[in-house]
Every structure is written in C-alpha cells, then in structure tokens.
Motif scaffolding. Structure first.
Motif, PDB file in Angstrom:
ATOM      1  N   ALA A  97      26.321  34.920  37.308  1.00 48.91           N
ATOM      2  CA  ALA A  97      25.734  33.699  37.851  1.00 48.91           C
ATOM      3  C   ALA A  97      24.614  33.157  36.953  1.00 48.91           C
ATOM      4  O   ALA A  97      24.506  31.949  36.740  1.00 48.91           O
ATOM      5  CB  ALA A  97      25.179  33.963  39.254  1.00 48.91           C
ATOM      6  N   ARG A  98      23.809  34.078  36.408  1.00 50.46           N
ATOM      7  CA  ARG A  98      22.648  33.650  35.607  1.00 50.46           C
ATOM      8  C   ARG A  98      23.020  33.378  34.152  1.00 50.46           C
ATOM      9  O   ARG A  98      22.496  32.461  33.523  1.00 50.46           O
ATOM     10  CB  ARG A  98      21.562  34.747  35.680  1.00 50.46           C
ATOM     11  N   TRP A  99      23.915  34.189  33.604  1.00 55.89           N
ATOM     12  CA  TRP A  99      24.270  34.077  32.183  1.00 55.89           C
ATOM     13  C   TRP A  99      25.789  34.002  32.007  1.00 55.89           C
ATOM     14  O   TRP A  99      26.388  34.839  31.344  1.00 55.89           O
ATOM     15  CB  TRP A  99      23.713  35.271  31.402  1.00 55.89           C
ATOM     16  N   PRO A 100      26.423  32.974  32.599  1.00 53.00           N
ATOM     17  CA  PRO A 100      27.881  32.845  32.465  1.00 53.00           C
ATOM     18  C   PRO A 100      28.286  32.508  31.035  1.00 53.00           C
ATOM     19  O   PRO A 100      27.741  31.583  30.427  1.00 53.00           O
ATOM     20  CB  PRO A 100      28.216  31.700  33.432  1.00 53.00           C
ATOM     21  N   VAL A 101      29.229  33.251  30.522  1.00 52.71           N
ATOM     22  CA  VAL A 101      29.636  33.082  29.126  1.00 52.71           C
ATOM     23  C   VAL A 101      30.195  31.689  28.870  1.00 52.71           C
ATOM     24  O   VAL A 101      29.988  31.113  27.800  1.00 52.71           O
ATOM     25  CB  VAL A 101      30.677  34.161  28.743  1.00 52.71           C
ATOM     26  N   GLU A 102      30.870  31.147  29.860  1.00 56.34           N
ATOM     27  CA  GLU A 102      31.491  29.837  29.660  1.00 56.34           C
ATOM     28  C   GLU A 102      30.465  28.720  29.472  1.00 56.34           C
ATOM     29  O   GLU A 102      30.812  27.611  29.055  1.00 56.34           O
ATOM     30  CB  GLU A 102      32.435  29.492  30.812  1.00 56.34           C
ATOM     31  N   LYS A 103      29.206  28.988  29.793  1.00 57.98           N
ATOM     32  CA  LYS A 103      28.175  27.974  29.622  1.00 57.98           C
ATOM     33  C   LYS A 103      27.311  28.230  28.384  1.00 57.98           C
ATOM     34  O   LYS A 103      26.264  27.601  28.216  1.00 57.98           O
ATOM     35  CB  LYS A 103      27.302  27.892  30.878  1.00 57.98           C
TER      36      LYS A 103
END
Length: 254
Positions: A97-103
């Motif tokens: 939630a905090r560090w999503p790879v897709e973002k």
C-alpha cells in the motif's frame, strides 16, 4: 516473531534476483511468507489511509513501529536482512500500500532495492527501517511526550530524510538534540509571530546550514563539552543572525 533473519544465502539470492522476481512484487500475497511459513501480520498496525497521499500516516506509523520494537538492538536495527524479512512477510500488505512497485517513478529495480531491501542509503530508504529510525533518533524517553521531536521532524518528509541521511547528526545524539531544540525554537518564534513562517524549502535550507554550522564548528567549539542548554543558546544566536540576513523577523527580538 518467527525469525529475525532470512538464511543469508536466501537473502543474497533475493537481492540478486530482483529483476526476475519483479512480477512477484505486484502480488497482494507474500510469496516469501508462504514459503517460510510466517503467519504474523502487521503487529504494529501500520496503515495507509489515503492512497493518493501515502506519506500522510508516516508519523503515526513511525511511532507505532518504534513502540512495537522499542527494545530493538542496534545490531538488528542496522541490519538490512532484518528489515527486508519484515518487508517481504509480516508487513507485506503495508508495503504494497505504501510502496507499490507499479507507482515507482523511475527504475523499478532500484525502487525495490531501496524500499524492500537496503540498497543505497539503507535505513533512510527502506520502507520500514526509515520509520523506526525517524522515531529512534528523535525519541526522548524521559519526556512527557517522548515523540515530540519526532512530530517536529516529520512535519517535512524531505527535512526528516535530510536529518537521517546526515552521518554527523545521526551518529551524534548531542548534535541531534541541539538541532531538534533549534526546530522547536523556530516553531515557537513562528507561533509567537516574531518571525515570518519558514516555507518548506527555506526551512530545509536553514537546517542544512545549521547542520553545516554544527559540523564546521564542532572541532573548534567542542560541542560535547557544552551543556545542551549552552549549545541551544549558541544555535539560537546563530539562527537569529541567519534570519536577520533574510529579513524574516517581523518584530523586535525578545
């Protein structure tokens, strides 16, 4: 906690296989937790309440994580293996939630290395370690509010990162306390209307120069022979002169 460490061979493999494992970092399920049989889930109750502003809860999460692991020895707190295990297992849902790879804004491989492992600036970038160290470096156990300085520091994410990444400050409790007292002094001056409000970049620049002042004068002034009050007065005098040059005072100094 089921275990403190990954098998070192496994830990090294995971770091070396980030590229071929990239798709696994898009999964809502922790493949490593399943593989290792780790069933604990988010003991510190870390949250991400706003996906469009995921840093919103960093202060609350830093305090929660620190309280949960308040007796964590520095040997573990400084070990990438320890935090990587937690990031890939117990706190996988939080990390997603905090560090999503897709973002990831740039290189996804570097993003995973920084946030899920300990690559490049280690504790300052790892998604969990950074929270614990924000709180640990600013914690005042004998204070009425032991996380008062943590709140001051995390008013600005860039400022907090700047402090934790500064080797001189993060390794010197005395210098840190002096700097936190300086932040407190500035906030008090703003609240009293004695100085204009310092904007984000202006505040960060001030702290950079205050840290440089601590570094440059440390060998000459020998900060360690001063009391924290004496050091605080010296920094207040320095910051008043600094703010005078910027014409930031709105009324006569008291």
């Amino acid at each position: 906690m089921s275990q403190f460490y990954l098998n070192q061979k496994k830990y090294l493999e995971l770091q070396q296989q980030i590229e071929e494992n990239t798709d696994l970092y898009y999964s809502d399920n922790s493949w490593l937790a399943e593989e290792l049989g780790i069933k604990e889930r988010n003991r510190a109750n870390l949250i991400v309440s706003n996906e469009s502003n995921p840093s919103l809860d960093d202060l609350e999460n830093a305090i929660k994580l620190h309280k949960t692991y308040i007796d964590l020895p520095y040997s573990l707190a400084s070990d990438g293996n320890f935090w990587s295990l937690l990031a890939h297992t117990e706190y996988w849902d939080y990390m997603r939630a905090r560090w999503p790879v897709e973002k990831a804004r740039k290189d996804q491989l570097m993003f995973i290395g920084r946030r899920y492992f300990f690559k490049e600036k280690g504790r300052a970038r790892n998604g969990l370690a950074r929270l614990w160290w924000f709180a640990e470096l600013s914690y005042e156990g004998d204070s009425e509010d032991p996380y008062h300085f943590t709140r001051l520091m995390l008013q600005d994410q860039d400022l907090a990162g700047q402090i934790i990444e500064n080797a001189h400050l993060s390794r010197n409790r005395f210098a840190l306390k002096a700097l936190f007292n300086l932040l407190n002094y500035i906030s008090e001056q703003e609240s009293a209307g004695r100085i204009k409000e310092l904007t984000g970049e202006m505040r960060r620049k001030l702290i950079r120069e205050a840290a440089q002042y601590l570094n440059l004068t440390g060998a000459v002034e020998l900060w360690d022979i001063l009391s924290i009050d004496e050091a605080g007065k010296k920094l207040e005098q320095w910051v008043d002169k600094y703010l005078d040059k910027l014409n930031m005072h709105v009324s006569q100094k008291v």
